[in-house]
Write an enzyme that holds these catalytic residues in place. Structure first.
Site, PDB file in Angstrom:
ATOM      1  CG  ASP A  47      -6.543  -5.330   6.158  1.00 18.51           C
ATOM      2  OD1 ASP A  47      -5.992  -5.281   7.270  1.00 18.51           O
ATOM      3  OD2 ASP A  47      -7.186  -4.380   5.668  1.00 18.51           O
ATOM      4  CG  PHE A  88      -2.215   5.603  13.228  1.00 20.00           C
ATOM      5  CD1 PHE A  88      -1.446   5.363  14.352  1.00 20.00           C
ATOM      6  CD2 PHE A  88      -2.169   6.858  12.636  1.00 20.00           C
ATOM      7  CE1 PHE A  88      -0.653   6.356  14.885  1.00 20.00           C
ATOM      8  CE2 PHE A  88      -1.374   7.850  13.154  1.00 20.00           C
ATOM      9  CZ  PHE A  88      -0.610   7.610  14.283  1.00 20.00           C
ATOM     10  CE  LYS A 107     -10.503  -0.014  11.093  1.00 20.34           C
ATOM     11  NZ  LYS A 107      -9.811   0.714  10.027  1.00 20.34           N
ATOM     12  CE  LYS A 121      -8.087  -3.300  14.325  1.00 21.83           C
ATOM     13  NZ  LYS A 121      -7.048  -3.388  13.307  1.00 21.83           N
ATOM     14  CE  LYS A 136       8.621 -12.017 -14.390  1.00 20.40           C
ATOM     15  NZ  LYS A 136       9.295 -11.380 -15.504  1.00 20.40           N
ATOM     16  CG  ASN A 193      -0.184  -0.120   2.497  1.00 22.19           C
ATOM     17  OD1 ASN A 193       0.596   0.766   2.844  1.00 22.19           O
ATOM     18  ND2 ASN A 193      -0.387  -1.208   3.224  1.00 22.19           N
TER      19      ASN A 193
HETATM   20  O1  C5P Z   1      -8.385  -2.686  10.750  1.00 21.89           O
HETATM   21  P1  C5P Z   1      -7.394  -1.719  10.244  1.00 21.89           P
HETATM   22  O2  C5P Z   1      -6.284  -2.333   9.444  1.00 21.89           O
HETATM   23  O3  C5P Z   1      -7.932  -0.538   9.527  1.00 21.89           O
HETATM   24  O4  C5P Z   1      -6.777  -1.126  11.613  1.00 21.89           O
HETATM   25  C1  C5P Z   1      -5.764  -0.237  11.620  1.00 21.89           C
HETATM   26  C2  C5P Z   1      -4.921  -0.411  12.852  1.00 21.89           C
HETATM   27  O5  C5P Z   1      -4.671  -1.793  13.129  1.00 21.89           O
HETATM   28  C3  C5P Z   1      -3.543   0.189  12.648  1.00 21.89           C
HETATM   29  O6  C5P Z   1      -3.117   0.688  13.877  1.00 21.89           O
HETATM   30  C4  C5P Z   1      -2.728  -0.995  12.163  1.00 21.89           C
HETATM   31  O7  C5P Z   1      -1.355  -0.823  12.429  1.00 21.89           O
HETATM   32  C5  C5P Z   1      -3.327  -2.147  12.924  1.00 21.89           C
HETATM   33  N1  C5P Z   1      -3.315  -3.417  12.186  1.00 21.89           N
HETATM   34  C6  C5P Z   1      -2.616  -4.500  12.687  1.00 21.89           C
HETATM   35  N2  C5P Z   1      -2.635  -5.697  12.020  1.00 21.89           N
HETATM   36  C7  C5P Z   1      -3.319  -5.828  10.876  1.00 21.89           C
HETATM   37  C8  C5P Z   1      -4.032  -4.728  10.364  1.00 21.89           C
HETATM   38  C9  C5P Z   1      -4.005  -3.541  11.041  1.00 21.89           C
HETATM   39  O8  C5P Z   1      -1.984  -4.374  13.722  1.00 21.89           O
HETATM   40  N3  C5P Z   1      -3.306  -6.994  10.248  1.00 21.89           N
END
Ligand code: C5P
Length: 401
Positions: A279, A323, A337, A341, A289, A209
């Protein structure tokens, strides 16, 4: 708190220049070292001798004065200052700073410094309220320069309105607050993640990303300055890690980030997850390759572990900050979120706004707390957003002991 701090005080050509003499007296009383720089017009209002006696230091009025010293003076001042305070600041000096003009020793020092700059405007109300001045002030604030609000009242020009120089005591209090942050995170361990992750498809390609890592690196840098022991776990970025890190763990994938974060979690007092973790990852890594064949190609993806959510489950005394980069119903999604979390607060970037989010040097964020309370911060340099985020971590640390 100002004891032994080096304050460069720029005095400019406003009638309030005489009030700065009191500022110097108070700064000295608090133990600061003071170097006064006066612009040409300031010298018409007050004699440099006044400031020289009060600061116990010769006043600088000329960039090219003799005898020349071996160092480049404005750079030496810019480097050694803890704070540069421009008080009083005229509309003219504010405009010059905003335009990046460096045609005298004061503006050149300000352009060259990385120290905190504080500006105390004092001028005629119409000059202050002029949209040009207001635009300049807003711009400077956006760059992280602290611009104080002038007070309202009768002005030297005969008008009454906003434009008066604030009380010297108030200015000193603000300076103390700024330098007071100096070591407020001493003895605390911060685990910070930054940057994107890369999820390989084959030896050549990957999914990732637009995260630049700037926000996470700024947080690490500021936490170090404020005395913390910082472990930075970073996905691939183009940024040099800040000096003074306790540990730097470079990673590529979400799985590697998960391992590094879990390994260091127990020793952390605070975890700030500024990384943009992918994700999903390709289900299968092709060791060779992948050849171009059909018109369509399907890469099957599987979900990555949500690292922060795992930490939320393990959390004991740690302060957890996440974040969120959202484009749709940002606040609602961020709050969800935060709850899922088990975070103390979440920093929401509305990535659709100009000057916010990925890649940019500035950010516009909203901080959302467990109880749904939210706080919108103005557009600021990521370095200053970082300081504001650390300010908000502090009460949670005190709460947790
Ligand atoms: O669910 P989302 O990815 O939008 O959440 C963002 C937050 O979760 C960020 O702080 C990111 O660093 C953390 N995150 C994580 N592990 C993932 C995805 C996101 O720790 N697989």
């Amino acid at each position: 708190m100002l004891k032994n701090k080096f304050v460069v005080l720029g005095v400019t050509g406003s009638i309030a220049a005489y009030k700065s003499a009191d500022l110097v007296r108070l700064l000295k009383k608090r133990g600061a070292r003071v170097q006064v720089i006066m612009t040409k017009s300031a010298c018409k209002f007050v004699k440099p001798l006044t400031f020289q006696v009060l600061s116990q230091n010769p006043v600088i009025t000329d960039m090219f004065r003799e005898p020349y010293r071996w160092e480049v003076e404005h750079v030496a001042l810019a480097d050694s200052a803890d704070i540069i305070l421009v008080a009083p600041a005229t509309a003219n000096i504010i405009a010059k700073i905003a335009a990046g003009i460096a045609d005298d020793i004061l503006t050149a020092t300000i352009l060259a410094t990385r120290a905190k700059v504080v500006i105390a405007p004092a001028m005629n109300v119409h000059m202050y309220e002029n949209p040009i001045t207001q635009k300049n002030i807003e711009y400077l604030k956006g760059l992280g320069i602290k611009v104080l609000e002038p007070e309202e009242g009768p002005l030297a020009c005969g008008y009454t309105g906003r434009g008066r120089f604030p009380a010297a005591e108030d200015i000193i209090n603000i300076l103390e607050e700024l330098v007071g942050k100096a070591q407020d995170l001493k003895g605390r361990t911060f685990l910070i993640t930054a940057g994107p992750t890369r999820e390989p498809i084959d030896p050549i390609r990957y999914i990732s990303n637009h995260s630049s890592g700037k926000m996470g690196y700024s947080l690490a840098h500021k936490a170090i300055i404020r005395g913390a022991r910082v472990i930075l776990v970073s996905g691939p970025t183009n940024i040099t890690p800040p000096a003074g890190l306790y540990k730097f763990v470079p990673v590529e994938t979400a799985i590697q980030m998960e391992k590094a974060v879990l390994e260091n979690f127990n020793q952390a007092d605070v975890v700030i997850k500024a990384a943009a973790v992918a994700d999903y990852r390709p289900k299968k890594f092709n060791p060779e390759k992948i050849k171009k064949k059909d018109d369509e190609m399907i890469v099957e993806l599987v979900k990555n572990p949500d690292i922060l959510q795992e930490l939320g489950k393990k959390k004991q005394n740690q302060v957890l900050v996440g974040f969120a980069a959202e484009t749709d119903k940002p606040e609602k999604n961020a709050l969800e979120k935060l709850k899922r979390k088990n975070l103390d607060f979440i920093v929401l970037n509305d990535v659709t706004q100009e000057g916010a989010g990925f890649g940019s040097d500035t950010n516009i964020v909203k901080i959302i707390y467990k109880d749904g309370r939210s706080e919108a911060l103005p557009r600021m340099l990521k370095e200053d957003v970082a300081d504001d985020i650390l300010d908000r971590v502090l009460p949670f640390l005190t709460e947790n002991g």
